[in-house]
Write an enzyme that holds these catalytic residues in place. Structure first.
Site, PDB file in Angstrom:
ATOM      1  N   HIS A   1      -0.175   2.570  -2.028  1.00  0.00           N
ATOM      2  CA  HIS A   1       0.293   1.740  -0.901  1.00  0.00           C
ATOM      3  C   HIS A   1       1.287   2.420   0.077  1.00  0.00           C
ATOM      4  O   HIS A   1       2.457   2.042   0.155  1.00  0.00           O
ATOM      5  CB  HIS A   1       0.864   0.417  -1.376  1.00  0.00           C
ATOM      6  CG  HIS A   1       1.692   0.436  -2.641  1.00  0.00           C
ATOM      7  ND1 HIS A   1       2.772   1.258  -2.822  1.00  0.00           N
ATOM      8  CD2 HIS A   1       1.587  -0.276  -3.786  1.00  0.00           C
ATOM      9  CE1 HIS A   1       3.303   1.038  -4.013  1.00  0.00           C
ATOM     10  NE2 HIS A   1       2.587   0.105  -4.615  1.00  0.00           N
TER      11      HIS A   1
ATOM     12  N   ASP B   1       2.446   1.087 -11.694  1.00  0.00           N
ATOM     13  CA  ASP B   1       2.533   0.325 -10.449  1.00  0.00           C
ATOM     14  C   ASP B   1       3.279  -0.997 -10.603  1.00  0.00           C
ATOM     15  O   ASP B   1       3.106  -1.728 -11.571  1.00  0.00           O
ATOM     16  CB  ASP B   1       1.138   0.050  -9.892  1.00  0.00           C
ATOM     17  CG  ASP B   1       1.230  -0.568  -8.519  1.00  0.00           C
ATOM     18  OD1 ASP B   1       1.650   0.136  -7.598  1.00  0.00           O
ATOM     19  OD2 ASP B   1       0.933  -1.779  -8.363  1.00  0.00           O
TER      20      ASP B   1
ATOM     21  N   ASP C   1      -4.558  -3.605  -2.898  1.00  0.00           N
ATOM     22  CA  ASP C   1      -3.335  -4.039  -3.571  1.00  0.00           C
ATOM     23  C   ASP C   1      -3.374  -5.555  -3.746  1.00  0.00           C
ATOM     24  O   ASP C   1      -2.407  -6.267  -3.434  1.00  0.00           O
ATOM     25  CB  ASP C   1      -2.074  -3.592  -2.830  1.00  0.00           C
ATOM     26  CG  ASP C   1      -0.839  -3.650  -3.741  1.00  0.00           C
ATOM     27  OD1 ASP C   1      -0.962  -4.138  -4.882  1.00  0.00           O
ATOM     28  OD2 ASP C   1       0.237  -3.210  -3.314  1.00  0.00           O
TER      29      ASP C   1
HETATM   30  O1  DOR Z   1       3.634  -6.536  -3.591  1.00  0.00           O
HETATM   31  C1  DOR Z   1       3.435  -6.065  -4.694  1.00  0.00           C
HETATM   32  N1  DOR Z   1       2.913  -6.814  -5.691  1.00  0.00           N
HETATM   33  N2  DOR Z   1       3.757  -4.781  -4.928  1.00  0.00           N
HETATM   34  C2  DOR Z   1       3.705  -4.248  -6.165  1.00  0.00           C
HETATM   35  O2  DOR Z   1       4.017  -3.093  -6.310  1.00  0.00           O
HETATM   36  C3  DOR Z   1       3.327  -5.081  -7.321  1.00  0.00           C
HETATM   37  C4  DOR Z   1       2.487  -6.206  -6.900  1.00  0.00           C
HETATM   38  C5  DOR Z   1       2.316  -7.267  -7.959  1.00  0.00           C
HETATM   39  O3  DOR Z   1       2.033  -6.939  -9.108  1.00  0.00           O
HETATM   40  O4  DOR Z   1       2.417  -8.454  -7.640  1.00  0.00           O
END
Ligand code: DOR
Length: 430
Positions: free
Chosen positions: A238, A158, A311
């Protein structure tokens, strides 16, 4: 500690329970659930603490299967301890943390470090997710068996997609044989190409490079094909577009083992919010259109989307208070996720039991955790929600180090007021 919680509406979808009852917790486990337990329990257990929860909703502890804790490496954004504190304040009793720390959680020693740190400092159950590829660089698989032995509950790169389809195929085959779910960050980076927001009218008006919906959808289609071909399963992280919901719905209809999650910002905010160039709205995948939000809600309502995950992506001021192009992606979500998700009940998209399925039972099932239910004998992980409590989001009051929330100042209704982990009160917001 012995706790008797009385008078709440208890919702436990796994047991088909939705009624006003009492619940008794003893030695960290759920000991008994029933009507009017007060007399029988108190006569036998003088040291029992009774808490009256009239008007409250009591559910299996919420589980977030997509949290970014930033330790090791980025402790200024979040530590395991601060992320766990944010989790209990948001009503979560378990969190699964993504591997994009520094170093990446691609080997046993990092997994062991996270587990040890969590045992020493965290208020919640912390389940590490290991990287699919070394350094999440997409070229060489990590040692899945070794990572599993060390304690990971899933695999994901991810933050980055696995662009190489052959590598993803091997990952899904190998992970399936070890009963480890693969969580796929679906993004074709040739299509997203350093984009900054959803591609469309607003990206044109704002002069920001766009990320088309197909950057996500093409990868979801690929992963569905791989899961079908290899007869394995995949969990899509997501989900943000209408096209993605359609692909996952079709795959499920065909009986494929595909599960999916979305995050509260994808059913709450649209790309229009980027008009002020506020980097707190910058997230990957990006906020999409009204049409996409409507499809995500439909997907949640009909079960296409199994899980609501935060997330939770905490960042420091120096990551966000820069030009839009250079700002980090992400929203600090653990402390607002429940409040935003409760809107789905108020707007009749989900019932209470359906919401609890998406925030507790299904995350537990997908990650193979013996949680997500209030069955007698299971760990006493419990979230008590005041459904009428009105509050205002204040990032300065966040327990998370990440103050990066586009929801600062927003009015909410409904909040976790008591979070119990292993029979112990870890958050008391009464
Ligand atoms: O918005 C995001 N932040 N999307 C991701 O896939 C990684 C995550 C992060 O690690 O900050």
């Amino acid at each position: 500690m012995k706790l008797l919680l009385t008078g709440a509406r208890i919702i436990d979808p796994a047991q088909n329970i939705d009624s006003r009852m009492d619940i008794f917790l003893e030695d960290g486990k759920i000991a008994k659930t029933g009507i009017n337990l007060s007399k029988s329990i108190k006569s036998k257990n003088s040291e029992t603490i009774t808490i009256d929860l009239d008007g409250m909703i009591l559910v299996p502890g919420l589980i977030d299967m997509h949290t970014h804790l930033r330790e090791p490496g980025f402790e200024y954004k979040e530590t395991i301890a601060s992320g766990a504190a944010a989790a209990v304040a948001g009503g979560f009793t378990s969190i699964a943390c993504m591997p994009n720390t520094n170093p990446i959680n691609d080997n046993r020693s990092i997994t062991e470090f996270i587990k040890r740190k969590a045992a020493e400092t965290a208020l919640v159950n912390v389940y590490p997710i290991g990287a699919i590829s070394m350094d999440s660089a997409g070229s060489k698989l990590t040692e899945f068996w070794d990572l599993k032995e060390a304690g990971i509950v899933a695999l994901s790169d991810d933050g980055n997609p696995v662009m190489n389809a052959a590598l993803m195929r091997r990952a899904m085959e190998y992970a399936f044989s070890l009963q480890l779910p693969v969580i796929s960050h679906c993004e074709d980076t040739n299509l997203s190409a350093d984009g900054l927001m959803n591609e469309g009218y607003y990206s044109t008006i704002l002069g920001l490079r766009g990320i088309p919906g197909i950057a996500e959808e093409a990868m979801i289609a690929r992963d569905i094909l791989i899961a079908e071909f290899t007869k394995t399963c995949v969990h899509i992280a997501h989900v943000s577009t209408a096209g993605s919901v359609r692909l996952i719905r079709d795959a499920k209809k065909r009986g494929l083992k595909v599960t999916a999650e979305t995050a509260p910002h994808y059913f709450t905010l649209t790309e229009e919010s980027l008009q002020g160039y506020d980097t707190n709205f910058k997230v990957n995948p990006p906020l999409r259109s009204e049409k996409d939000i409507a499809a995500i809600k439909e997907g949640l309502a009909d079960g296409t989307i199994d899980v609501i995950a935060c997330d939770h992506a905490p960042h420091g001021r120096t990551d966000k208070e820069v030009e839009f192009e250079y700002a980090a992606n992400g929203i600090s979500g653990l402390e607002t996720s429940l409040g935003l998700s409760l809107n789905l009940i108020n707007s009749k998209i989900l019932t209470w039991p359906e919401l609890i399925v998406r925030m507790s039972l299904y995350p537990a099932r997908i990650l193979n955790l013996p949680k997500g239910t209030l069955e007698t004998g299971t760990d006493a992980d419990i979230t008590v929600i005041d459904p009428l409590l009105k509050w205002t989001v204040d990032v300065q009051a966040f327990r998370s180090r990440g103050k990066n929330s586009p929801f600062h100042g927003r009015q909410m209704q409904g909040k976790a007021i008591l979070t119990i982990v292993g029979g112990e009160i870890k958050y008391d917001g009464r």
